[in-house]
Design a protein around this motif. Structure first.
Motif, PDB file in Angstrom:
ATOM      1  N   LEU A 116      -3.197  46.631  20.109  1.00 50.52           N
ATOM      2  CA  LEU A 116      -2.778  47.293  21.332  1.00 50.52           C
ATOM      3  C   LEU A 116      -2.776  48.810  21.212  1.00 50.52           C
ATOM      4  N   GLU A 117      -2.177  49.306  20.114  1.00 47.32           N
ATOM      5  CA  GLU A 117      -1.920  50.738  20.060  1.00 47.32           C
ATOM      6  C   GLU A 117      -1.665  51.196  18.630  1.00 47.32           C
ATOM      7  N   GLU A 118      -2.144  52.396  18.330  1.00 45.32           N
ATOM      8  CA  GLU A 118      -1.768  53.104  17.108  1.00 45.32           C
ATOM      9  C   GLU A 118      -0.601  54.021  17.461  1.00 45.32           C
ATOM     10  N   MET A 119       0.477  53.912  16.724  1.00 46.40           N
ATOM     11  CA  MET A 119       1.668  54.695  17.082  1.00 46.40           C
ATOM     12  C   MET A 119       2.494  55.000  15.848  1.00 46.40           C
ATOM     13  N   GLU A 120       3.241  56.085  15.918  1.00 55.27           N
ATOM     14  CA  GLU A 120       4.150  56.423  14.828  1.00 55.27           C
ATOM     15  C   GLU A 120       5.281  55.408  14.765  1.00 55.27           C
ATOM     16  N   ARG A 121       5.804  55.221  13.590  1.00 50.33           N
ATOM     17  CA  ARG A 121       6.896  54.279  13.391  1.00 50.33           C
ATOM     18  C   ARG A 121       8.114  54.679  14.232  1.00 50.33           C
ATOM     19  N   PRO A 122       8.722  53.738  14.931  1.00 51.18           N
ATOM     20  CA  PRO A 122       9.871  54.074  15.785  1.00 51.18           C
ATOM     21  C   PRO A 122      11.159  54.379  15.022  1.00 51.18           C
ATOM     22  N   GLY A 123      11.159  54.248  13.712  1.00 46.30           N
ATOM     23  CA  GLY A 123      12.327  54.562  12.896  1.00 46.30           C
ATOM     24  C   GLY A 123      12.036  54.195  11.453  1.00 46.30           C
ATOM     25  N   PHE A 124      12.838  54.734  10.536  1.00 46.99           N
ATOM     26  CA  PHE A 124      12.562  54.494   9.121  1.00 46.99           C
ATOM     27  C   PHE A 124      12.892  53.069   8.701  1.00 46.99           C
ATOM     28  N   TRP A 125      14.008  52.542   9.207  1.00 48.91           N
ATOM     29  CA  TRP A 125      14.488  51.251   8.757  1.00 48.91           C
ATOM     30  C   TRP A 125      13.865  50.108   9.564  1.00 48.91           C
ATOM     31  N   GLY A 126      13.799  48.950   8.952  1.00 50.42           N
ATOM     32  CA  GLY A 126      13.275  47.778   9.628  1.00 50.42           C
ATOM     33  C   GLY A 126      14.054  47.437  10.883  1.00 50.42           C
ATOM     34  N   THR A 127      15.356  47.666  10.860  1.00 48.75           N
ATOM     35  CA  THR A 127      16.167  47.398  12.045  1.00 48.75           C
ATOM     36  C   THR A 127      15.760  48.295  13.214  1.00 48.75           C
ATOM     37  N   ASP A 128      15.333  49.519  12.903  1.00 48.12           N
ATOM     38  CA  ASP A 128      14.850  50.421  13.959  1.00 48.12           C
ATOM     39  C   ASP A 128      13.585  49.855  14.610  1.00 48.12           C
ATOM     40  N   ILE A 129      12.708  49.311  13.781  1.00 46.36           N
ATOM     41  CA  ILE A 129      11.464  48.756  14.297  1.00 46.36           C
ATOM     42  C   ILE A 129      11.738  47.541  15.171  1.00 46.36           C
TER      43      ILE A 129
ATOM     44  N   ARG B  69       2.615  36.680  20.654  1.00 46.13           N
ATOM     45  CA  ARG B  69       3.482  37.245  19.629  1.00 46.13           C
ATOM     46  C   ARG B  69       3.194  38.742  19.532  1.00 46.13           C
ATOM     47  N   LEU B  70       4.184  39.504  19.045  1.00 42.33           N
ATOM     48  CA  LEU B  70       4.039  40.948  18.908  1.00 42.33           C
ATOM     49  C   LEU B  70       4.400  41.333  17.482  1.00 42.33           C
ATOM     50  N   LEU B  71       3.503  42.069  16.821  1.00 38.91           N
ATOM     51  CA  LEU B  71       3.696  42.403  15.414  1.00 38.91           C
ATOM     52  C   LEU B  71       3.424  43.881  15.181  1.00 38.91           C
ATOM     53  N   TYR B  72       4.355  44.536  14.488  1.00 33.08           N
ATOM     54  CA  TYR B  72       4.166  45.938  14.121  1.00 33.08           C
ATOM     55  C   TYR B  72       3.796  46.021  12.651  1.00 33.08           C
TER      56      TYR B  72
END
Length: 231
Positions: free
Chosen positions: A76-89, A104-107
């Motif tokens: 879908l998209e190339e994007m910067e990580r929404p946060g450092f921790w897995g919980t942020d993602i 399904r959606l996978l980062y």
């Protein structure tokens, strides 16, 4: 103390590389129905290549072939990580509704200088006290439809116990409703039951269904919870 080390290593391998130990005779004695596919939409960090994504899915689909399943990838998209921790993602992913193109959606998380520093720290803790703090991936438990994996890494602990491919296979089982167990029989039954939901008359025909680890059926996208970023 020395006697406990093999058990600690076994636990680490179990947690990092598999959802449980395969039971080949049990699996081969079960019917997983006709071949079916589901669509996995990918968001990824800029330092992950298309070739790396394809290689990950080749490995996952080899595992899925045991169940007459195939994961079709849609980037879908190339994007910067929404946060450092897995919980942020995971928190970010929970704000994204599943579109009609996505079952399904996978980062895919990359590797930054911050990750390298954290790897060094966790390696020191592991060597010192035997505690592994680094998490390679996770799937949310409300619908088991969104998750992330660390798709690029090379620390000593990671090389010893896991890889991006094995991490995707592990989290891929969660994306099909499996929980953690010592042996795979329960997971086989869950995958079989998820595929049986394809014939459920209440299923959205444009959605590959799922089940939560507690057994709740997810038959359409309206049952997949989405939260605002304020939550």
């Amino acid at each position: 103390m020395l006697k406990t080390i093999p058990y600690l290593l076994l636990l680490l391998v179990f947690q990092c590389t598999t959802i449980g130990f395969h039971e080949t005779k049990i699996r081969e004695g079960m019917s997983f129905g006709e071949p079916a596919s589901f669509r996995v939409c990918i968001l990824h960090e800029p330092n992950i290549t298309q070739e790396e994504i394809q290689n990950l899915f080749v490995a996952w689909n080899e595992e899925l072939s045991l169940y007459n399943l195939k994961a079709e990838v849609l980037v879908l998209e190339e994007m910067e990580r929404p946060g450092f921790w897995g919980t942020d993602i995971l928190s970010y992913l929970m704000t994204l509704p599943l579109t009609k193109e996505c079952d399904r959606l996978l980062y895919l998380k990359g590797r930054t200088w911050g990750d390298i520093a954290f790897e060094v720290l966790t390696l020191g803790i592991f060597v010192g006290v035997g505690l592994k703090l680094e998490v390679q991936g996770a799937v949310e438990g409300r619908s088991n439809t969104r998750g992330y994996i660390k798709a690029k890494y090379q620390s000593t602990i990671q090389i010893l116990f896991t890889s991006p491919k094995s991490t995707l296979i592990h989290e891929g089982y969660h994306l099909l409703g499996c929980g953690h167990q010592l042996f795979m029989k329960e997971c086989y039954e869950k995958i079989r039951d998820v595929k049986l939901l394809l014939t459920d008359p209440n299923r959205d025909p444009n959605f590959f269904p799922n089940m939560t680890t507690s057994g709740k059926k997810i038959l359409n996208r309206t049952q997949v919870p989405t939260y605002s970023q304020q939550n």
